[in-house]
Design a protein around this motif. Structure first.
Motif, PDB file in Angstrom:
ATOM      1  N   SER A  85      10.889   2.422  21.162  1.00 15.95           N
ATOM      2  CA  SER A  85      11.822   2.068  21.866  1.00 15.95           C
ATOM      3  C   SER A  85      12.853   0.578  21.566  1.00 15.95           C
ATOM      4  N   THR A  86      13.899   0.717  21.816  1.00 18.64           N
ATOM      5  CA  THR A  86      14.758  -0.350  21.184  1.00 18.64           C
ATOM      6  C   THR A  86      14.894  -1.543  21.992  1.00 18.64           C
ATOM      7  N   GLU A  87      15.620  -1.441  23.057  1.00 22.36           N
ATOM      8  CA  GLU A  87      15.939  -2.315  23.990  1.00 22.36           C
ATOM      9  C   GLU A  87      14.608  -3.052  24.912  1.00 22.36           C
ATOM     10  N   SER A  88      13.874  -2.353  25.214  1.00 28.04           N
ATOM     11  CA  SER A  88      12.604  -2.721  25.996  1.00 28.04           C
ATOM     12  C   SER A  88      11.722  -1.734  26.025  1.00 28.04           C
ATOM     13  N   GLY A  89      10.630  -1.904  26.333  1.00 27.78           N
ATOM     14  CA  GLY A  89       9.324  -0.960  26.544  1.00 27.78           C
ATOM     15  C   GLY A  89       9.680   0.003  27.676  1.00 27.78           C
ATOM     16  N   ALA A  90      10.464  -0.692  28.785  1.00 24.93           N
ATOM     17  CA  ALA A  90      10.742   0.091  29.951  1.00 24.93           C
ATOM     18  C   ALA A  90      11.731   1.143  30.027  1.00 24.93           C
ATOM     19  N   ASN A  91      11.897   1.911  30.967  1.00 23.69           N
ATOM     20  CA  ASN A  91      13.074   2.575  31.201  1.00 23.69           C
ATOM     21  C   ASN A  91      13.591   3.649  30.026  1.00 23.69           C
ATOM     22  N   VAL A  92      12.404   3.991  29.255  1.00 21.33           N
ATOM     23  CA  VAL A  92      12.682   4.789  28.099  1.00 21.33           C
ATOM     24  C   VAL A  92      11.974   6.324  28.488  1.00 21.33           C
ATOM     25  N   PHE A  93      12.742   7.217  28.023  1.00 18.99           N
ATOM     26  CA  PHE A  93      12.468   8.825  27.929  1.00 18.99           C
ATOM     27  C   PHE A  93      11.257   9.071  26.897  1.00 18.99           C
ATOM     28  N   ALA A  94      10.210   9.616  27.270  1.00 16.36           N
ATOM     29  CA  ALA A  94       9.216   9.913  26.347  1.00 16.36           C
ATOM     30  C   ALA A  94       9.334  11.260  25.869  1.00 16.36           C
ATOM     31  N   PHE A 100      20.410   6.886  26.558  1.00 19.45           N
ATOM     32  CA  PHE A 100      19.281   7.353  27.681  1.00 19.45           C
ATOM     33  C   PHE A 100      18.583   6.182  28.314  1.00 19.45           C
ATOM     34  N   ARG A 101      18.597   6.024  29.520  1.00 20.93           N
ATOM     35  CA  ARG A 101      18.085   5.134  30.314  1.00 20.93           C
ATOM     36  C   ARG A 101      17.323   5.499  31.451  1.00 20.93           C
ATOM     37  N   ALA A 102      15.903   5.789  31.329  1.00 22.80           N
ATOM     38  CA  ALA A 102      15.091   6.062  32.555  1.00 22.80           C
ATOM     39  C   ALA A 102      15.037   5.322  33.763  1.00 22.80           C
ATOM     40  N   GLU A 103      16.380   5.273  34.275  1.00 21.37           N
ATOM     41  CA  GLU A 103      16.687   4.000  35.164  1.00 21.37           C
ATOM     42  C   GLU A 103      15.918   4.620  36.492  1.00 21.37           C
ATOM     43  N   PRO A 104      15.024   3.679  37.078  1.00 27.00           N
ATOM     44  CA  PRO A 104      14.148   3.934  38.265  1.00 27.00           C
ATOM     45  C   PRO A 104      15.073   4.056  39.509  1.00 27.00           C
ATOM     46  N   HIS A 105      16.081   2.950  39.563  1.00 21.32           N
ATOM     47  CA  HIS A 105      16.687   2.861  40.616  1.00 21.32           C
ATOM     48  C   HIS A 105      18.235   3.853  40.756  1.00 21.32           C
ATOM     49  N   GLU A 106      18.493   4.014  41.993  1.00 17.16           N
ATOM     50  CA  GLU A 106      19.764   4.753  41.985  1.00 17.16           C
ATOM     51  C   GLU A 106      20.814   3.894  42.648  1.00 17.16           C
ATOM     52  N   THR A 107      21.821   3.669  41.822  1.00 15.88           N
ATOM     53  CA  THR A 107      22.918   2.701  42.081  1.00 15.88           C
ATOM     54  C   THR A 107      24.326   3.367  41.899  1.00 15.88           C
ATOM     55  N   GLY A 108      25.424   2.936  42.147  1.00 13.29           N
ATOM     56  CA  GLY A 108      26.734   3.505  41.776  1.00 13.29           C
ATOM     57  C   GLY A 108      26.800   3.274  40.410  1.00 13.29           C
ATOM     58  N   ARG A 109      26.347   2.667  39.548  1.00 16.00           N
ATOM     59  CA  ARG A 109      26.671   2.088  38.214  1.00 16.00           C
ATOM     60  C   ARG A 109      25.734   2.409  37.342  1.00 16.00           C
ATOM     61  N   HIS A 110      24.715   3.096  37.621  1.00 11.67           N
ATOM     62  CA  HIS A 110      23.798   3.519  36.612  1.00 11.67           C
ATOM     63  C   HIS A 110      23.506   5.039  36.534  1.00 11.67           C
ATOM     64  N   ASP A 147       9.860  14.606  29.504  1.00 10.59           N
ATOM     65  CA  ASP A 147       9.138  14.226  30.655  1.00 10.59           C
ATOM     66  C   ASP A 147      10.368  13.323  31.226  1.00 10.59           C
ATOM     67  N   TYR A 148      11.072  13.935  32.342  1.00 18.00           N
ATOM     68  CA  TYR A 148      12.103  13.563  32.871  1.00 18.00           C
ATOM     69  C   TYR A 148      11.786  13.063  34.385  1.00 18.00           C
ATOM     70  N   PHE A 149      11.420  11.877  34.524  1.00 19.73           N
ATOM     71  CA  PHE A 149      11.061  11.220  35.909  1.00 19.73           C
ATOM     72  C   PHE A 149       9.725  12.178  36.470  1.00 19.73           C
ATOM     73  N   GLY A 150       9.054  12.480  35.574  1.00 23.88           N
ATOM     74  CA  GLY A 150       7.769  13.426  36.123  1.00 23.88           C
ATOM     75  C   GLY A 150       8.094  14.961  36.055  1.00 23.88           C
ATOM     76  N   ARG A 151       9.315  15.204  35.618  1.00 25.75           N
ATOM     77  CA  ARG A 151       9.682  16.949  35.806  1.00 25.75           C
ATOM     78  C   ARG A 151       9.715  17.353  34.224  1.00 25.75           C
ATOM     79  N   PRO A 152       9.691  18.515  34.063  1.00 27.23           N
ATOM     80  CA  PRO A 152       9.760  19.233  32.745  1.00 27.23           C
ATOM     81  C   PRO A 152      11.454  19.203  32.313  1.00 27.23           C
ATOM     82  N   ALA A 153      11.478  18.728  31.213  1.00 28.08           N
ATOM     83  CA  ALA A 153      13.221  18.812  30.865  1.00 28.08           C
ATOM     84  C   ALA A 153      13.411  19.178  29.375  1.00 28.08           C
ATOM     85  N   ASP A 164      20.876  11.490  36.924  1.00 31.44           N
ATOM     86  CA  ASP A 164      19.996  10.378  37.563  1.00 31.44           C
ATOM     87  C   ASP A 164      18.484  11.106  37.603  1.00 31.44           C
ATOM     88  N   ARG A 165      17.857   9.940  38.195  1.00 32.83           N
ATOM     89  CA  ARG A 165      16.403  10.450  38.708  1.00 32.83           C
ATOM     90  C   ARG A 165      16.351  11.586  39.415  1.00 32.83           C
TER      91      ARG A 165
END
Lengths: 416, 416
Positions: A163-172, A207-217, B174-180, A410-411
């Motif tokens: 991962s580049t920017e940080s270990g978090a919010n990354v899709f595996a 691609f960002r696995a953003e856990p929070h749902e906002t109007g700008r992510h 793995d998309y937030f715990g769902r397959p994608a 999104d999520r």
């Protein structure tokens, strides 16, 4: 007969023409029926008096794809001053089922989730379609501005080993049995390519696995990335960004308050303007709003640079400010009080990368193929990344980036 | 003093200038040293006689980023007829470590795997960099041709809920715990957007988990996708594609045999030309080569359309040929004997999609949000997808697409 577009009708008054498009709306009066046809250029009014054709029009619902052959006449009362009379109507494909919401009204009545569930239809609405056209125009301006400055367009991998920017919010990802990740940015690649072309840009998904749902992510958005070498410092990058953003605004045709030079405030000043404590390490959304209001009030500008962000909150590749320990040559560009662009000068010495990684307690191994470039002559350089959807949302006043994204992710949303 | 580029030197004869770039090569003779500096525009010859500066030049290896200030003089024997004398040399960043292979020789000596392992350096070689520049020019021509025809650029999701082209060769996520899955093409989205804009294109990455390692397959490549509505059949699509490809060739500046109209042969004819049995369902690479040779010999064309592929080998959304049961309105465009483009007319009626899926024994559910568009008025339409790396490889004569891809991805390669 060659098909013409709605916008070409005035040039064909008195002639027979062929139109094609969608049934946008029907108005069925007693003695006459009006059929409004929508094509990629706009709307045409078709006047139906023949009973057989009227029966046809009554049978084909809104959104049916149709072909019209008829005669163009001038009519000051018609939209655009022309209309088509004595038409024949041919259905292309099959009659449409009724849409789940009206597309001909000035505003879409459906809630945003309903719109997104039925994106194939909601995107046909004038407000939604025009936002995407605006995104296309802004993207073209991004490219043409940079083309004019000697940049080369590149395409880089979206599947990466670390991962580049940080270990978090990354899709595996499962990559032929090995773990891999979706790229959060083309950062390392665009820096490497500065070593090849000096100046590069990329328009592509990040691609960002953003856990929070906002109007700008969003979990996927379109990043307009640029990187340039042989700079003095971040101010050379800001100068290029200013030209790019001005080009994008001009291409959009929207009203935006543009100062000759965008105002720029140091992070420590920005905290004061926002009334935040001086030890805050980052700007909260409320702070950004306050700074945006200040820039408009004091400088007549919808854009404002915040420079010199603290080291602690910037990625490890950020170049420190040589004159101000603890602060960086990293900046954000706010647009109407929201962070639109992140950028800055980057480290360019191999030793500095080793030190920066060590300081953060990160091993070098995952970055090995990245840092190789810096062992072989990298000039001082920097760059920026513009979030396309955010730009369009701020420009159109949309409260949510999902309103200006064709098929947002999104999520909770993986379809359509 | 403002930096100038190597190409601008002839306009500054007699003046002092500032250059910046990389040490491309050094020639250390007894009484004089030549320093060749490479910048994004080309090479400059810098002549060093001062002993102090010479010591500096001896110390900075090839690929070091440097800044030169000196005087421009005319010299017919120098490359470009000019050179820079009495220079001062400043190292930008740090002296470069010796590259693992020479970058100043006409050809890269290293094997392809070594080149790819050290992409940050091999891409600096003239042959590799020019292929990427050519890709950029071709991509710009793809867009400008389509812009001129009223197409709108779009960006679509790369993370999808179900695989599009086929169940095989797809990367799971793995998309937030769902397959994608990673999108194998923007096919469904571009069709849906025909319902919005009539004509759309997208330049973006597509992903194929290709199990085999050939010179023409990658796990990620750049797809130049277009789709247009209100067509009669696939021939309207081929006409647009012909204009696009001619624009891309013109932008590349390469020698290509172009017929006024690209020759087109039906699949059944193509089998005969290739000497293949008449019941073959598809063209093998050897068949494509034979057809490519035939087109050049008989029509003076490096491009040849093969039309009417059998249903069995085309995706379920392909429109059948109404006049020839078992065959389709799907085509390929071969470039110098290799498939470069796949395209065709698509189904546009909802009922046809249901029937096509049923005929293949596929459930409708995974395609629900895709087929919705066809319930609400879709005109006859079609489109195509050009593989950018393949185009550049054929154009430059590269035997392997990896030679013309910045950071290729395949079964064995996930870095750099």
């Amino acid at each position: 007969m060659q098909r013409i577009l709605s916008i070409q009708l005035p040039a064909h008054i008195g002639s027979s023409v062929r139109l094609a498009g969608w049934v946008h709306r029907r108005r069925l009066l007693k003695s006459v029926a009006f059929l409004i046809v929508r094509d990629r250029a706009g709307l045409s009014q078709v006047v139906v008096t023949n009973p057989g054709v009227r029966a046809q029009v009554e049978a084909v619902g809104e959104e049916t794809a149709v072909e019209i052959v008829g005669t163009v006449i001038a009519n000051g009362a018609a939209p655009g001053g022309v209309e088509v009379v004595e038409p024949s109507v041919r259905v292309l494909g099959a009659p449409a089922e009724p849409p789940p919401f009206d597309l001909f009204r000035p505003q879409l009545g459906a809630t945003l989730p309903t719109q997104l569930d039925h994106a194939s239809l909601s995107l046909r609405h004038a407000t939604r379609a025009s936002a995407l056209r605006l995104a296309a125009a802004a993207t073209a301006a991004f490219r043409s501005t940079l083309d004019g400055l000697g940049f080369v367009e590149v395409h880089t991998p979206k599947i990466v080993a670390s991962s580049t920017e940080s270990g978090a919010n990354v899709f595996a990802l499962d990559y032929f049995g090995r773990p891999a990740f979706l790229a959060q940015s083309p950062q390392f690649y665009k820096q490497t390519l500065v070593g090849v072309f000096e100046r590069v840009y990329e328009v592509g998904p990040v691609f960002r696995a953003e856990p929070h749902e906002t109007g700008r992510h969003l979990a996927q958005y379109t990043s307009l990335d640029a990187e340039l070498g042989f700079v003095e410092d971040h101010r050379d990058v800001m100068a290029v960004l200013t030209r790019v953003v001005k080009g994008m605004v001009a291409a959009s045709g929207q009203e935006v308050a543009l100062a000759e030079e965008f105002p720029a405030v140091h992070f420590t000043e920005a905290l004061k303007i926002a009334g935040a404590p001086p030890d805050e390490p980052d700007l909260a959304p409320a702070h950004e709003r306050a700074i945006g209001e200040w820039a408009l009030r004091e400088h007549g500008s919808d854009f404002v640079f915040v420079t010199g962000y603290p080291m602690a909150k910037r990625p490890f590749y950020t170049h420190p400010d040589p004159s101000r320990p603890g602060y960086t040559n990293g900046f954000d560009l706010l647009f109407r009080g929201v962070e639109l662009v992140t950028g800055g000068q980057r480290l360019h010495r191999y030793e500095d990368y080793l030190a920066a990684l060590a300081a953060r307690g990160e091993p070098v191994a995952p970055y090995e193929s990245y840092v190789e470039a810096f062992r072989h002559g990298m000039p001082p350089h920097g760059g920026f990344a513009i979030g396309l959807e955010r730009f369009v949302a701020r420009l159109t006043g949309a409260g949510n980036v999902r309103e200006v994204t064709a098929f947002p992710r999104d999520r909770h949303r993986l379809t359509p």
